[in-house]
Design a protein around this motif. Sequence first.
Motif, short mmCIF file in Angstrom:
data_model
loop_
_atom_site.label_atom_id
_atom_site.label_comp_id
_atom_site.label_asym_id
_atom_site.label_seq_id
_atom_site.Cartn_x
_atom_site.Cartn_y
_atom_site.Cartn_z
N SER A 20 0.86 -1.18 0.00
CA SER A 20 0.00 0.00 0.00
C SER A 20 0.89 1.23 0.00
CB SER A 20 -0.92 0.02 1.22
OG SER A 20 -1.82 1.12 1.16
N ILE A 47 0.39 -7.92 -4.95
CA ILE A 47 -0.72 -6.99 -5.11
C ILE A 47 -0.23 -5.60 -4.75
CG2 ILE A 47 -3.06 -6.37 -4.37
CD1 ILE A 47 -3.44 -9.34 -3.59
N CYS A 74 -1.51 -1.67 -4.06
CA CYS A 74 -2.60 -0.71 -3.86
C CYS A 74 -1.98 0.68 -3.79
CB CYS A 74 -3.36 -1.02 -2.57
SG CYS A 74 -4.27 -2.57 -2.61
N CYS A 92 -7.38 5.77 -7.23
CA CYS A 92 -6.80 4.56 -6.63
C CYS A 92 -6.53 3.54 -7.74
CB CYS A 92 -7.74 3.97 -5.59
SG CYS A 92 -8.03 5.05 -4.16
N THR A 136 -5.14 -0.42 -8.41
CA THR A 136 -4.80 -1.73 -7.84
C THR A 136 -4.22 -2.60 -8.94
OG1 THR A 136 -6.56 -1.58 -6.16
CG2 THR A 136 -5.70 -3.77 -6.67
N ASN A 140 -9.07 -0.76 -1.67
CA ASN A 140 -8.03 0.26 -1.81
C ASN A 140 -8.74 1.62 -1.78
OD1 ASN A 140 -5.87 1.89 -2.50
ND2 ASN A 140 -5.65 1.10 -4.58
N CYS A 173 -6.70 -1.56 2.44
CA CYS A 173 -5.43 -0.84 2.28
C CYS A 173 -5.71 0.61 1.90
CB CYS A 173 -4.59 -1.48 1.17
SG CYS A 173 -4.28 -3.25 1.38
#
Length: 585
Positions: A242, A284, A286, A330, A332, A401, A439
């Motif tokens: 994150s 992953i 974010c 945002c 992701t 996210n 996150c």
Amino acid sequence: MLIVLRVHLPSEIPVVGCEITPYVLLRRPDNSISNEDVSESNPMHGYFVRYKWYRNQSDRKVTVCSVHPTEQATLQCLGCVQYKIPISKSYHCTAKCLSDAWQHHRMLHDQAKDGTNKNGTEKNSGSGSTSGIGQSPGAKRGAIAMHPTPVTDKSGEIWFEVGCSKTYTPTAEDIGHILKFECVAIDAEKRIPVGNANTVLTSRVIPAPCPPPRRMIPVNDVLGQFDYNSQTASSGTFSVLSYNILADTCAINEHYNYCPSWALSWPYRKQNLLREIIGYHADILCLQEVQSDHFDEFFAPELDKHGYQALYKKRTSEIYNGNPNAVDGCATFFRRDKFSHVKKYEVEFNKAAQSLIDALVPAGQKKVAASRLIKDNVALIVVLEAKFSAPGKRQLLCVANTHVHVHQDHHDVKLWQVHTVVKGLEKIAASADIPMLVCGDLNSVPGSAAHTLLAMGKVDQLHPDLAVDPFGILRPLSKLNHQLPLVSAYSSFARMAGINHGLEQQRWRMDPATNEPLFTCCTRDTTGTHDYIFYTADSLMVETLLELLDEESLRKDTALPSAEWSSDHIALLAEFRCKVSWFKT
């Protein structure tokens, strides 16, 4: 006739690996003024603009410090030479510079000896001896790629052509040298220049500053151990990053005047951010404050090259009157070899706020209520399917996210936005027993009502953040709860059972009152924790966490962003292990 009116560079200091795009203003044959390119392949009224880049070979090459690249180096670490570390990382401007950076510089030696990656485990150091620059093995830098025809200008300076397009990306061979950009209008038929060439010189090229490596610290997750038994053996690990990367529209000199202007420019920051993000090898990602144009033109295509699939939600723009392409949002990303995309939910807080205003606020107050509640924040919720599932089983994961409203006095808005996300996640959990991650940048400190709702599952009705709720969006207060077993990943540093390598150092970087980091955002004006990774502890447990930074790690200015770190936030990274109870048929 085509005339070059003006030329200037976005920054006087060129950095290795960071593309330079000059600003060129033209008067076109129709007398219009434009900065749009007129290329040889698409000439205008028989004219085009020719561009060339040169490197000065007659100047005395200057070796620059690896920590403070605008300073001339006076010392070289012989350990770096011994372990064949890139030579540019071996130079320092003073003995104090090397001493201050030694804790992180030593890791370069250990990694070179062991062949580990940037986030390898730190061991005892190797050599730390130094030599004067005059003793440095300059021949080891490698030969400069010489172009066949040098150009000597009127002052006797010798220049070698290194590029023939409008943009140029400095290389390691350019370090310590001055560059020259030249542009001139050309008659397409006669192939001769029209008028004088316009030229501009740069400062000496510097290497890209190298941020100190951050280690992954093993975690003995007490909550995970509590649920762990022979019936719930663990299987499958994945990592989640994150990171609020600081949108370019927010990275202005007025806010961050302590950061060098070249280090605050987007051409530099985007490459530095990309290097950092890729270096974490997370499954992953974010990211917050990702501008829509930067997502489309840079992050999505660049991260695609590294195996990531991208999803994006742009902030709504009811209160934004600028360039719509510069609105952030945002983003992701997930590794295609580990996950596949199942479903995406987009949360627009403005829509929910408008529904509240219509239902709860008297007609005479609706305009004032909209001003307080309509803030353009969004959340992106993604359901993924793991590709490392057990045979015959299906393994899903839900990742939220979000970037919550920033105003420090609007506690009601922050709490309401977080509550909206949590209630959305509860609906998903009701339809499928699925582990979850939350996150993002909550713009809320530990112990605030927004943080407490996530961490504790409820908010005490006497919490001071509830005192101001002018439009009743939090009422009834009894609704401020949820049933998700969410736990902050970084609180594991405070809950660890026993002592492992690096634990004690991390505990000093935690707030014992809240079990959260002392800071995740550190500017010269503001220091605090705003960023979090929450997880459902009944289905996931923490394996390792990316170490936290301290003021010493931030080096000279003890503030972000800096030449090494290109955001005012730090990245958080957690590796999770999922439990067998997660697997579904």
